[in-house]
Design an enzyme around this catalytic site. Structure first.
Site, mmCIF file in Angstrom:
data_model
loop_
_atom_site.group_PDB
_atom_site.id
_atom_site.type_symbol
_atom_site.label_atom_id
_atom_site.label_comp_id
_atom_site.label_asym_id
_atom_site.label_seq_id
_atom_site.Cartn_x
_atom_site.Cartn_y
_atom_site.Cartn_z
ATOM 1 N N LEU A 1 0.858 -1.185 0.000
ATOM 2 C CA LEU A 1 0.000 0.000 0.000
ATOM 3 C C LEU A 1 0.886 1.224 0.000
ATOM 4 C CD1 LEU A 1 -2.735 -1.045 2.596
ATOM 5 C CD2 LEU A 1 -2.438 -1.731 0.213
ATOM 6 N N ASN A 2 0.788 2.021 -1.055
ATOM 7 C CA ASN A 2 1.744 3.108 -1.269
ATOM 8 C C ASN A 2 1.040 4.431 -1.555
ATOM 9 O OD1 ASN A 2 4.629 3.775 -1.551
ATOM 10 N ND2 ASN A 2 4.088 4.277 -3.658
ATOM 11 N N GLY A 3 -0.138 4.621 -0.987
ATOM 12 C CA GLY A 3 -0.881 5.847 -1.260
ATOM 13 C C GLY A 3 -0.622 6.968 -0.292
ATOM 14 N N GLY A 4 0.150 6.692 0.790
ATOM 15 C CA GLY A 4 0.346 7.695 1.831
ATOM 16 C C GLY A 4 1.277 8.813 1.412
ATOM 17 N N GLY B 1 -9.496 4.989 3.357
ATOM 18 C CA GLY B 1 -8.914 4.047 4.293
ATOM 19 C C GLY B 1 -8.395 2.811 3.584
ATOM 20 N N HIS B 2 -7.692 1.958 4.319
ATOM 21 C CA HIS B 2 -7.087 0.765 3.716
ATOM 22 C C HIS B 2 -8.111 -0.214 3.166
ATOM 23 C CE1 HIS B 2 -3.170 1.358 6.218
ATOM 24 N NE2 HIS B 2 -3.147 2.031 5.092
ATOM 25 N N ASN C 1 1.982 -2.362 4.355
ATOM 26 C CA ASN C 1 2.199 -0.945 4.090
ATOM 27 C C ASN C 1 3.636 -0.701 3.642
ATOM 28 O OD1 ASN C 1 -0.407 -0.285 4.988
ATOM 29 N ND2 ASN C 1 0.278 -0.133 7.114
ATOM 30 N N ASP D 1 5.479 1.726 4.308
ATOM 31 C CA ASP D 1 6.326 2.335 5.335
ATOM 32 C C ASP D 1 6.720 1.339 6.426
ATOM 33 O OD1 ASP D 1 4.035 2.073 6.861
ATOM 34 O OD2 ASP D 1 3.889 4.177 7.407
ATOM 35 N N LYS E 1 5.624 6.271 11.303
ATOM 36 C CA LYS E 1 4.477 7.169 11.338
ATOM 37 C C LYS E 1 4.876 8.583 11.755
ATOM 38 C CE LYS E 1 1.878 3.703 10.283
ATOM 39 N NZ LYS E 1 1.466 3.549 8.861
#
Length: 469
Positions: free
Chosen positions: A77-80, A189-190, A218, A220, A367
């Protein structure tokens, strides 16, 4: 009133090209929201999750591990955007380490290194597929362009997560914010993983290319490396879905957890935002709820494809109602509701879903800049296979709000991170700039400096008594 709000939101999403599955998912949650659903999971309705299989106890041969990894895909998941650290681009492009030659390495560089190393060690094809957002896609694909060997069998390197409008808290209509129209939108959200996978056709593409399992985490969290032992355990289990869980420490009592619903014995997920204030003490009690959720998931792709096809990508996940202001930096801006869901909540969707206890080395998320300082420091070594290996137990780092943004943080650690191998903790009050070759020992602290800011000299040691030159 809410019918109008829903219609306006649907129209706005269609005009922006949002996938049908995401609009249908939003519509389901919107109806739950207007009915007053909160998504709360009460303590009286659940039992703690106990007696998990331990990763450390698995008995898996190297051949079995290699075979299972050979049928596995890695999804990140790389949308942050790292907005909590003052960033406006993909957090995964942030420098997290330097290599032996002193070259900067981002999260993405380390992830690619982990995948390549696992391929070399096992012979697995091991595709890497990223769930990007509209804000992270271009920069991410540009950063991956030099890795010409990364793509596998014509599979896509990425697919797009969706977006949805923020809703006015008073009318449930899409908020308007002409000062910055981008702030009218939020990620779902995820839990958006599922409609995004369905819209992108990713699961069927992986199945057609010969893959059976997917490991999702994730970007990160550099602890979530490709792992053949867990892949083999998951393949043996026959489960459609599994979650990786860690034993709680004082640093993560607030993390999401899995619990057992008393009414039917099914495992469900509970986040902090789904916990009633009266239940918070029980939620935080590590002697009762021993595990927290790492957000590392495993899927049987055949089971996932069947469920996505059956539902059109609209999994029946619990609603998470997130109250904010339209501009997170302006507390006086209009109050809004963000409709969210957690991808881990899909544990309740799949019959036979399970979980495994893993070591803390598989949970190294960043985070805050506190986390980043730890990963950049000598507390961790970067191994030849690009794992971050702890050299000592990680100390607790507590930096003042001065260091909250990555720009301010990098400016104050321009000479490099201090040595933290001898530290039990580091608490920094106020504004200090660190020189080169600084060492932290014991339970160290820096009090407010005299004047507006202070400097830790080159070669200094920081102890419980402050700076020792």
């Amino acid at each position: 009133m809410s019918d109008r709000g829903l219609q306006l939101a649907q129209d706005k999403m269609r005009a922006a090209g949002v996938a049908t599955a995401a609009i249908d998912t939003f519509t389901r949650f919107y109806r739950l929201l207007e009915e007053g659903a909160t998504g709360l999971v009460r303590e009286d309705d659940v039992e703690p999750l106990t007696d998990l299989t331990r990763h450390a106890d698995l008995d898996v041969t190297p051949q079995e591990a290699a075979e299972a990894l050979g049928r596995t895909a890695i999804i990140k998941l790389n949308g942050g955007l790292g907005t909590s650290m003052g960033m406006d681009r993909a957090k995964s492009l942030l420098e997290v380490r330097r290599d032996a030659e002193g070259r900067s390495m981002s999260f993405l560089d380390v992830i690619v290194g982990q995948v390549r190393a696992a391929r070399r060690a096992t012979g697995a094809r091991l595709p890497l597929v990223l769930m990007n957002s509209f804000r992270t896609q271009d920069d991410t694909l540009a950063a991956l362009a030099p890795y010409g060997d990364l793509a596998v069998d014509g599979l896509p390197l990425d697919f797009l997560q969706n977006r949805e409008p923020k809703l006015r808290a008073d009318t449930l209509e899409p908020v308007e914010w002409p000062a910055d129209p981008a702030m009218e939108w939020c990620p779902p959200g995820h839990g958006d993983l599922y409609p995004a996978l369905h819209a992108g056709g990713v699961v069927h593409a992986l199945l057609e290319a010969g893959f059976r399992y997917a490991s999702v985490s994730n970007s990160d969290n550099l602890g979530a490396t490709p792992d053949g032992e867990i892949a083999a355990w998951f393949a043996r289990s026959g489960a459609p879905y599994a979650a990786e869980m860690c034993l709680k420490t004082p640093a993560d009592v607030k993390g999401g957890q899995l619990v057992v619903r008393r009414s039917d014995g099914r495992i469900i997920q509970r986040e902090t935002a789904q916990t009633h204030p009266d239940d918070m003490d029980a939620f935080l009690d590590a002697s009762r709820h021993r595990y927290f959720h790492t957000n590392n998931l495993w899927f049987d792709l055949e089971s996932l494809a069947a469920e996505l096809d059956r539902t059109g990508g609209v999994l029946e996940l619990p609603l998470i109602r997130n109250a904010k202001t339209v501009d997170p930096t302006d507390g006086d801006s209009p109050e809004v509701v963000q409709i969210e869901s957690a991808m881990g909540a899909a544990v309740a969707v799949f019959d036979g879903a399970t979980a495994i206890e893993v070591g803390r080395e598989r949970f190294l998320p960043v985070k805050t800049t506190n986390d980043l300082l730890l990963l950049r420091s000598d507390v961790y070594d970067l191994t030849d296979d690009f794992r971050l290996e702890a050299t000592v137990p990680a100390p607790l780092v507590q930096l003042s709000k001065t260091y909250k943004t990555i720009g301010a943080f990098d400016e104050r650690f321009a000479a490099g991170p201090p040595s933290l191998r001898g530290a039990d903790g580091l608490a920094v009050a106020g504004d200090w700039t660190f020189g080169a070759d600084v060492t932290v020992v014991g339970d160290a602290m820096l009090p407010e400096p005299d004047g507006d800011a202070g400097t830790v000299p080159d070669g200094a040691t920081i102890t419980a008594d402050g700076v020792q030159a």
